[in-house]
Design a protein around this motif. Sequence first.
Motif, PDB file in Angstrom:
ATOM      1  N   LEU A 179      49.207  42.103  48.114  1.00 26.45           N
ATOM      2  CA  LEU A 179      50.453  41.520  47.630  1.00 26.45           C
ATOM      3  C   LEU A 179      50.422  39.994  47.744  1.00 26.45           C
ATOM      4  O   LEU A 179      50.866  39.278  46.838  1.00 26.45           O
ATOM      5  CB  LEU A 179      51.646  42.092  48.422  1.00 26.45           C
ATOM      6  CG  LEU A 179      53.057  41.828  47.890  1.00 26.45           C
ATOM      7  CD1 LEU A 179      53.195  42.322  46.445  1.00 26.45           C
ATOM      8  CD2 LEU A 179      54.091  42.505  48.776  1.00 26.45           C
ATOM      9  N   SER A 180      49.834  39.499  48.836  1.00 24.37           N
ATOM     10  CA  SER A 180      49.706  38.046  49.001  1.00 24.37           C
ATOM     11  C   SER A 180      48.779  37.464  47.947  1.00 24.37           C
ATOM     12  O   SER A 180      49.043  36.415  47.361  1.00 24.37           O
ATOM     13  CB  SER A 180      49.167  37.716  50.399  1.00 24.37           C
ATOM     14  OG  SER A 180      50.130  37.999  51.378  1.00 24.37           O
ATOM     15  N   SER A 181      47.656  38.165  47.710  1.00 22.65           N
ATOM     16  CA  SER A 181      46.707  37.680  46.700  1.00 22.65           C
ATOM     17  C   SER A 181      47.355  37.676  45.328  1.00 22.65           C
ATOM     18  O   SER A 181      47.176  36.744  44.530  1.00 22.65           O
ATOM     19  CB  SER A 181      45.456  38.556  46.690  1.00 22.65           C
ATOM     20  OG  SER A 181      44.803  38.497  47.933  1.00 22.65           O
ATOM     21  N   LEU A 182      48.099  38.725  45.042  1.00 28.09           N
ATOM     22  CA  LEU A 182      48.764  38.807  43.744  1.00 28.09           C
ATOM     23  C   LEU A 182      49.780  37.682  43.567  1.00 28.09           C
ATOM     24  O   LEU A 182      49.946  37.142  42.466  1.00 28.09           O
ATOM     25  CB  LEU A 182      49.448  40.173  43.605  1.00 28.09           C
ATOM     26  CG  LEU A 182      50.013  40.497  42.217  1.00 28.09           C
ATOM     27  CD1 LEU A 182      48.894  40.541  41.167  1.00 28.09           C
ATOM     28  CD2 LEU A 182      50.761  41.828  42.248  1.00 28.09           C
ATOM     29  N   SER A 183      50.444  37.324  44.668  1.00 26.09           N
ATOM     30  CA  SER A 183      51.450  36.258  44.591  1.00 26.09           C
ATOM     31  C   SER A 183      50.828  34.930  44.179  1.00 26.09           C
ATOM     32  O   SER A 183      51.485  34.082  43.581  1.00 26.09           O
ATOM     33  CB  SER A 183      52.163  36.108  45.930  1.00 26.09           C
ATOM     34  OG  SER A 183      51.283  35.585  46.907  1.00 26.09           O
ATOM     35  N   GLN A 184      49.505  34.747  44.453  1.00 23.54           N
ATOM     36  CA  GLN A 184      48.844  33.493  44.102  1.00 23.54           C
ATOM     37  C   GLN A 184      48.684  33.334  42.595  1.00 23.54           C
ATOM     38  O   GLN A 184      48.479  32.230  42.095  1.00 23.54           O
ATOM     39  CB  GLN A 184      47.475  33.426  44.779  1.00 23.54           C
ATOM     40  CG  GLN A 184      47.538  33.460  46.299  1.00 23.54           C
ATOM     41  CD  GLN A 184      46.165  33.563  46.946  1.00 23.54           C
ATOM     42  OE1 GLN A 184      45.154  33.180  46.332  1.00 23.54           O
ATOM     43  NE2 GLN A 184      46.127  34.088  48.160  1.00 23.54           N
ATOM     44  N   THR A 185      48.760  34.457  41.868  1.00 27.35           N
ATOM     45  CA  THR A 185      48.584  34.389  40.413  1.00 27.35           C
ATOM     46  C   THR A 185      49.896  34.161  39.676  1.00 27.35           C
ATOM     47  O   THR A 185      49.910  34.017  38.449  1.00 27.35           O
ATOM     48  CB  THR A 185      47.961  35.703  39.903  1.00 27.35           C
ATOM     49  OG1 THR A 185      48.916  36.781  40.061  1.00 27.35           O
ATOM     50  CG2 THR A 185      46.701  36.055  40.676  1.00 27.35           C
ATOM     51  N   LEU A 186      51.000  34.147  40.402  1.00 36.01           N
ATOM     52  CA  LEU A 186      52.301  34.001  39.769  1.00 36.01           C
ATOM     53  C   LEU A 186      52.432  32.727  38.917  1.00 36.01           C
ATOM     54  O   LEU A 186      53.034  32.768  37.841  1.00 36.01           O
ATOM     55  CB  LEU A 186      53.411  34.023  40.842  1.00 36.01           C
ATOM     56  CG  LEU A 186      53.829  35.412  41.320  1.00 36.01           C
ATOM     57  CD1 LEU A 186      54.703  35.300  42.558  1.00 36.01           C
ATOM     58  CD2 LEU A 186      54.574  36.162  40.224  1.00 36.01           C
ATOM     59  N   ASN A 205      40.862  41.739  38.053  1.00 38.77           N
ATOM     60  CA  ASN A 205      41.262  41.752  39.472  1.00 38.77           C
ATOM     61  C   ASN A 205      42.783  41.880  39.624  1.00 38.77           C
ATOM     62  O   ASN A 205      43.281  42.563  40.520  1.00 38.77           O
ATOM     63  CB  ASN A 205      40.756  40.518  40.186  1.00 38.77           C
ATOM     64  CG  ASN A 205      39.256  40.562  40.409  1.00 38.77           C
ATOM     65  OD1 ASN A 205      38.651  41.656  40.449  1.00 38.77           O
ATOM     66  ND2 ASN A 205      38.637  39.396  40.535  1.00 38.77           N
ATOM     67  N   VAL A 206      43.477  41.193  38.727  1.00 40.94           N
ATOM     68  CA  VAL A 206      44.944  41.289  38.769  1.00 40.94           C
ATOM     69  C   VAL A 206      45.374  42.723  38.525  1.00 40.94           C
ATOM     70  O   VAL A 206      46.253  43.265  39.215  1.00 40.94           O
ATOM     71  CB  VAL A 206      45.581  40.337  37.723  1.00 40.94           C
ATOM     72  CG1 VAL A 206      47.077  40.629  37.560  1.00 40.94           C
ATOM     73  CG2 VAL A 206      45.362  38.902  38.113  1.00 40.94           C
ATOM     74  N   GLU A 207      44.714  43.368  37.537  1.00 39.03           N
ATOM     75  CA  GLU A 207      45.051  44.749  37.228  1.00 39.03           C
ATOM     76  C   GLU A 207      44.771  45.649  38.420  1.00 39.03           C
ATOM     77  O   GLU A 207      45.543  46.559  38.735  1.00 39.03           O
ATOM     78  CB  GLU A 207      44.252  45.220  36.012  1.00 39.03           C
ATOM     79  CG  GLU A 207      44.695  44.616  34.690  1.00 39.03           C
ATOM     80  CD  GLU A 207      46.111  45.005  34.320  1.00 39.03           C
ATOM     81  OE1 GLU A 207      46.562  46.114  34.743  1.00 39.03           O
ATOM     82  OE2 GLU A 207      46.800  44.212  33.637  1.00 39.03           O
TER      83      GLU A 207
END
Length: 934
Positions: A101-108, A72-74
């Motif tokens: 972009l918001s969802s991706l920020s949660q994986t930081l 999912n990140v990819e």
Amino acid sequence: MGTKEEVVIPCDSDNDSGSVDLQLSNLEDIKKDPSSLELTDSDIFDITGLSQESFIDSFRHLTQQGPVSEANVERLIQSIQEVFNGELQSEFEKLTFLRSLSSLSQTLPYDETTESFIHSHITDIVHVLNMLIEEEPLHSLFSSVRQEVFITIANLSYQDIHLLFGSEDRADLFSLITKSIITLPSVETLIQLQEIMPSGSYNTECLYRQTFQAFSEMLQSLVVKDPHLENLDTIFKQMDPWLQSTKDHERERATASMAQVLKCLSRHLSLKLPLRFQRLGHFVALMALLCGDSVTEVAEEAAEGMHCLLHVTLRLKCTIYDKKNHPNLRRAMKKCQELLELYSIKQFYSCPFKIAQIFEAFLNSNELFQFVMTTLDGLENLKHPCTQKSAGELLITMVKNAESRFEKVPEIMGVICARLSIISQPRVRRQIINTVSLFISRPKYTDIVIGHLLCHPVPYDRHLAELWRTLEVELPSTTWILWRLLRKLQKCHNEPTHEKMAYVAVAATDALYEVFVGNRLQAATFRLFPQLLMTLLIQIHHSIGLTMSDVAVPSGLYTGQEMSSEVTPLCFAIQATKSLLLRTLCWQEFNIMEKNKGWTLLEGKECHLQGVSLLANALLERNHLLAQKVMYLLVPLLNRGNDKHKLTSAGFFVELLQSPVARRLPSIYSIVRLKDWLHHGNRVFKFLALRGLCYLIKHQDMREDIRSLLPCILDLLCETDEKIVLLAIQILLQLVGTMDFTTLTAMMKTLFTLFGDVRSDVHRLSMTLFGASIKSVKYTDKKGVENQVLDSLVPLLLYSQDENDAVAEESRQVLTICAQFLKWKLPQEVYCKDPWYISPSEAGTVCKFFGKKCQGKVNLLAQTLMFSKNAKLPIRRAAVLFVDLHLQPGFCGHLDLKALLHDPEPSLCIIASQALFRVQKVGAEPDSRQSIPG
């Protein structure tokens, strides 16, 4: 993948928008010993009314049901990457990008790939967000793109990725998104637009509130971790212009946003040095002004913000204060505590002056300057009178409480003077002028304020004139202020007179006039009357004949203004002097000056000292006590300043020597000083010295000291200045009875040379003194002066025929004195006032008498013939007639008589021809004798 600490995100509940109850503790420990205890957070919480427990509620956790898979990140990264390489067309695509972009920020916190990707593409992200906001319409709200942009930025901020700080393009993005939300039309307008242009599935009002809430949360996300307050500083710079917007809805949005930021900051405050927020004074003033806003919602939001700002300020000051300043901070906190105990939160924040009272204790000098300048800017808000009113309250309260902790006072004065012209509310004008009064009454600022106010064009405009006239100063400070203003003028009088007049001199004179007219410093005016009067008279002397072109006007002062030719330094000095007399109740003195053209005399180059003398005598006659004060003041001033300063002071001082009190002055300040003036190179000083001696000689106990000045006074009989000679004679008349024989005979010889002086008063008084000298001769010394007396007979006899009645009468009087000295009895014909050529019989009797008495003692004919040539016409006629009536054998003056036959005056020709006829008749031999030299 590494793990990171879970981050909590603040989300304000509905309750947060209401008022905050202020629960205050007594802080007994502070009251017992405010300097001995350490500061703790609990002290701050107690003071501000915020409990520690309230700081950890109302959070929503940024958590997921489970971690996002690598696949999912990819996919998220790939979709975002595609946007960087392409374009976003539809609203759906834009929202998809933002949410990805918001969802991706949660994986930081746990995905290094995400972290690497985002950090390497921040510039691209900023560019896309900038583009998305630019594509949104400025005057309508039909999509949730703005809202998603704010949410995305907030989510990244919580992960320490700041898209709005650090570079120019990020700052531009911050400015753009702020403008995009703040400048939206009001909610009412948006609703009306929806009715005209339906926006599909969105409810405009609901969408607006969600969007604005997202914007507020975005701003809050920036200060959750802000130990150095850098982010707060940036946010405030962005919001500053909108907090001062003239549009109500823009101002309301900006205020609400800042209130939420402050509330969040106060909950998450963890400060570390160095602190980057350097605009606290400006911030406090701006929020305080908003607390008095005419829009209720703005005022309420600002009040909430101020409440949190107080907590932030306390924590900030606790952080930066060193141990040496802890007692000061404790005292400030105690003062804060005492003031807050008096008011409820609602009452407190609705009163600007109470806000100023609280925050004053915590602001340093630079922050105070910021506060004052921001408050003064609030005076420009003409659209909202209530803002002007709040500004006035804040300004006067802050200046009153901060006392002498201000810096850059000239800049403050400059803005105040510039703002006066736009303030129409009487109460606010009074507050602004009272602010100036507070500054000027504090010794630290007095010269600074006066110096600035004197740098404005004269005559002062109505606003500055009002300021000078209505200064509201406590009684103990009035004398100090007036004295410092006076000193500004006095220092100018020490400058060389050949240089241009200092502009400060003219400005200070005009300022004194305005102060006198306003009469607010009346007690000081009475107290400093002697200094004020003399300084203004000296200024008049310096101003005679000058125009404003003779004044060193600072460059650019009159840019765009034309100076009237009627405006001169002299007119300012005269009007100030007049107003001084009137304000000190010297009405009679003023009337004397008016009736005797005293002001015209003061303005004249040649008659200035006459005007000074007139005013001094008026003061001495009508107000003896004030005159005495002026005299004592002048004693040390007589040798100070330039020549004009000394002359005016001396002229006034000399007239005051008429006062009985003058005899109490030590001789070093009276007679010795007058003696110095007798030797002065300036004749005016000699005149003033003699005038002073004339007044002092009336005191018997001072005559002995004055007698020691006889040699100097006798030398002045030869002066060409008539006034000096006359005064010298008047003094000698008083001293003649005390002179020794040598001095007396020397003086008589000098006086004899003044017989016939063309200056009739000198002629008359020299004869008077000569007669007094004869009376003063002792019996044992009579033989020594007999010849001088005999030599004076012919001149006196001839001058009894002078056309000037006073001279003729005085001649007869002195002739009588001479006759008494010689023990002669004069015939009554001597006292006949008719000219001899009209009454020849009386003339014959007189001539025969003197011929008989002087036979063998004085060559009467030789003396008389001398007067036939050079004297005035009546004397020449009398001289020739005397010769004619007294001719004797052996007369040798025929050539002198013959010369008179050609005189243009017919009467002289007739008398001379008669005399020549008698020469032959008495048997003279004209060819065998020489003529008498003329």
